[in-house]
Design a protein around this motif. Structure first.
Motif, mmCIF file in Angstrom:
data_model
loop_
_atom_site.group_PDB
_atom_site.id
_atom_site.type_symbol
_atom_site.label_atom_id
_atom_site.label_comp_id
_atom_site.label_asym_id
_atom_site.label_seq_id
_atom_site.Cartn_x
_atom_site.Cartn_y
_atom_site.Cartn_z
ATOM 1 N N SER A 164 -8.650 5.785 -1.595
ATOM 2 C CA SER A 164 -9.239 5.623 -2.985
ATOM 3 C C SER A 164 -8.914 6.941 -3.634
ATOM 4 N N GLY A 165 -8.669 7.951 -2.988
ATOM 5 C CA GLY A 165 -8.134 9.236 -3.634
ATOM 6 C C GLY A 165 -7.001 9.065 -4.432
ATOM 7 N N GLY A 166 -6.363 7.950 -4.047
ATOM 8 C CA GLY A 166 -5.003 7.945 -4.610
ATOM 9 C C GLY A 166 -3.802 8.629 -4.031
ATOM 10 N N SER A 167 -4.152 9.556 -3.201
ATOM 11 C CA SER A 167 -3.078 10.383 -2.424
ATOM 12 C C SER A 167 -2.580 9.770 -1.309
ATOM 13 N N GLU A 168 -1.175 10.038 -1.100
ATOM 14 C CA GLU A 168 -0.472 9.352 -0.114
ATOM 15 C C GLU A 168 -0.851 9.998 1.399
ATOM 16 N N LEU A 169 -0.784 9.297 2.234
ATOM 17 C CA LEU A 169 -1.344 9.720 3.581
ATOM 18 C C LEU A 169 -0.034 10.540 4.295
ATOM 19 N N PRO A 195 -7.153 7.096 11.155
ATOM 20 C CA PRO A 195 -6.836 6.385 12.357
ATOM 21 C C PRO A 195 -5.071 5.949 12.483
ATOM 22 N N MET A 196 -4.791 5.822 11.239
ATOM 23 C CA MET A 196 -3.330 5.488 11.271
ATOM 24 C C MET A 196 -2.410 6.560 11.775
ATOM 25 N N VAL A 197 -2.728 7.661 11.370
ATOM 26 C CA VAL A 197 -2.159 8.870 12.101
ATOM 27 C C VAL A 197 -2.831 9.387 13.481
ATOM 28 N N GLY A 206 11.792 21.248 0.325
ATOM 29 C CA GLY A 206 11.296 20.447 -0.720
ATOM 30 C C GLY A 206 11.156 18.989 -0.662
ATOM 31 N N VAL A 207 11.117 18.494 0.707
ATOM 32 C CA VAL A 207 11.239 17.074 1.239
ATOM 33 C C VAL A 207 9.770 16.847 2.018
ATOM 34 N N HIS A 208 8.790 16.071 1.276
ATOM 35 C CA HIS A 208 7.644 15.563 1.852
ATOM 36 C C HIS A 208 7.675 14.042 2.170
ATOM 37 N N PHE A 209 6.958 14.158 3.424
ATOM 38 C CA PHE A 209 6.785 12.896 4.312
ATOM 39 C C PHE A 209 5.450 12.096 3.930
ATOM 40 N N GLU A 210 5.408 11.031 3.561
ATOM 41 C CA GLU A 210 4.373 10.113 3.407
ATOM 42 C C GLU A 210 4.455 9.030 4.381
ATOM 43 N N VAL A 211 3.151 8.913 4.994
ATOM 44 C CA VAL A 211 3.163 7.780 5.833
ATOM 45 C C VAL A 211 2.453 6.458 5.268
ATOM 46 N N ASN A 212 3.585 5.423 5.229
ATOM 47 C CA ASN A 212 3.022 4.203 4.518
ATOM 48 C C ASN A 212 2.431 3.485 5.731
ATOM 49 N N SER A 213 2.602 3.564 6.832
ATOM 50 C CA SER A 213 1.952 2.805 7.894
ATOM 51 C C SER A 213 2.130 3.559 9.416
ATOM 52 N N GLY A 214 1.224 3.574 10.306
ATOM 53 C CA GLY A 214 1.375 4.131 11.460
ATOM 54 C C GLY A 214 0.589 3.196 12.495
ATOM 55 N N TRP A 215 -0.357 3.686 13.069
ATOM 56 C CA TRP A 215 -1.023 2.826 14.130
ATOM 57 C C TRP A 215 -1.902 1.919 13.431
ATOM 58 N N ARG A 216 -1.682 0.598 14.014
ATOM 59 C CA ARG A 216 -2.490 -0.469 13.469
ATOM 60 C C ARG A 216 -3.260 -1.350 14.396
ATOM 61 N N THR A 217 -4.463 -2.009 14.008
ATOM 62 C CA THR A 217 -4.610 -2.754 15.251
ATOM 63 C C THR A 217 -4.083 -4.226 15.539
#
Ligand SMILES: [Zn+2]
Length: 212
Positions: free
Chosen positions: A70-75, A83-85, A107-118
């Motif tokens: 909800s913070g709007g920031s990417e993971l 838990p995704m990370v 200057g390259v930043h990684f975002e996790v769009n998906s990681g661990w899933r149930t």
């Protein structure tokens, strides 16, 4: 008699200036509207292109799972509290952290769009894909069954494109390999890649023998 031209000038000039100002204002409003529309269109296109297939950007969130964006920031790959990370395989996580640190230096930043899933999330994603692509066979090209490497904590979907470009170039140095040709964002840890480079990727998830 010579007051007439002056009067005329006094009423006519301000009116024209007002008209011109109104004209400029109108142009400005139209320009702002066009720019705003263009920005929205670009953001929307980027999102739908990047996340069209395997992972809806915020699929997990929409599924009502406890993850909170909800913070709007990417993971980030450092957000182990999520838990995704946090539930990713430790080797994959360490490799991601090392790569993300080095990439940040450029200057390259990684975002996790998906990681661990149930398993449940994976089943839901697969069901959605069947609906979207019309058949289980076609869906399997884009979303793995519940045996997914994501469910095992051994895969991560990275964005944005600057990050996946960086990984395509340097990922193997960290053992990070793209494992499906049709998913530029899907990375797994392959220890041998550090010395030997990444193995040839499967065409898509439906050709991955580990899942079946
Ligand atoms: Zn993936």
């Amino acid at each position: 008699m010579n007051t007439l031209p002056k009067q005329h000038r006094e009423t006519w000039l301000p009116a024209s200036r007002r008209r011109r100002r109104r004209g400029l204002l109108l142009v400005l409003i139209i320009a702002i509207a066009l720019v705003t529309t263009a920005i929205f269109a670009i953001v929307y296109l980027q999102h739908s292109l990047l996340n069209r297939s395997e992972t809806p950007a915020f699929g997990v969130e929409q599924g009502g799972e406890p993850q909170d964006f909800s913070g709007g920031s990417e993971l980030s790959v450092f957000d182990g509290d999520n838990p995704m990370v946090g539930n990713l395989d430790p080797e994959l996580r360490q490799a991601l952290e090392a790569a993300a640190n080095d990439a940040a230096g450029s200057g390259v930043h990684f975002e996790v769009n998906s990681g661990w899933r149930t398993v449940e999330e994976q089943e839901r994603l697969f069901a959605e894909a069947v609906e979207q692509y019309g058949s289980e066979r076609e869906a399997a090209r884009w979303v793995a069954p519940p045996t997914s490497m994501h469910v095992q904590g051994k895969a991560v979907d990275i964005g944005p494109m600057t990050a996946t470009d960086w990984l395509a170039q340097f990922g193997s140095d960290y053992g990070l390999c793209q494992t499906y040709s049709n998913e530029l964002w899907h990375y797994e840890f392959v220890a041998e890649a550090i010395d030997n480079g990444c193995p040839v990727a499967y065409a898509d998830a439906s050709e991955d023998p580990r899942l079946y």
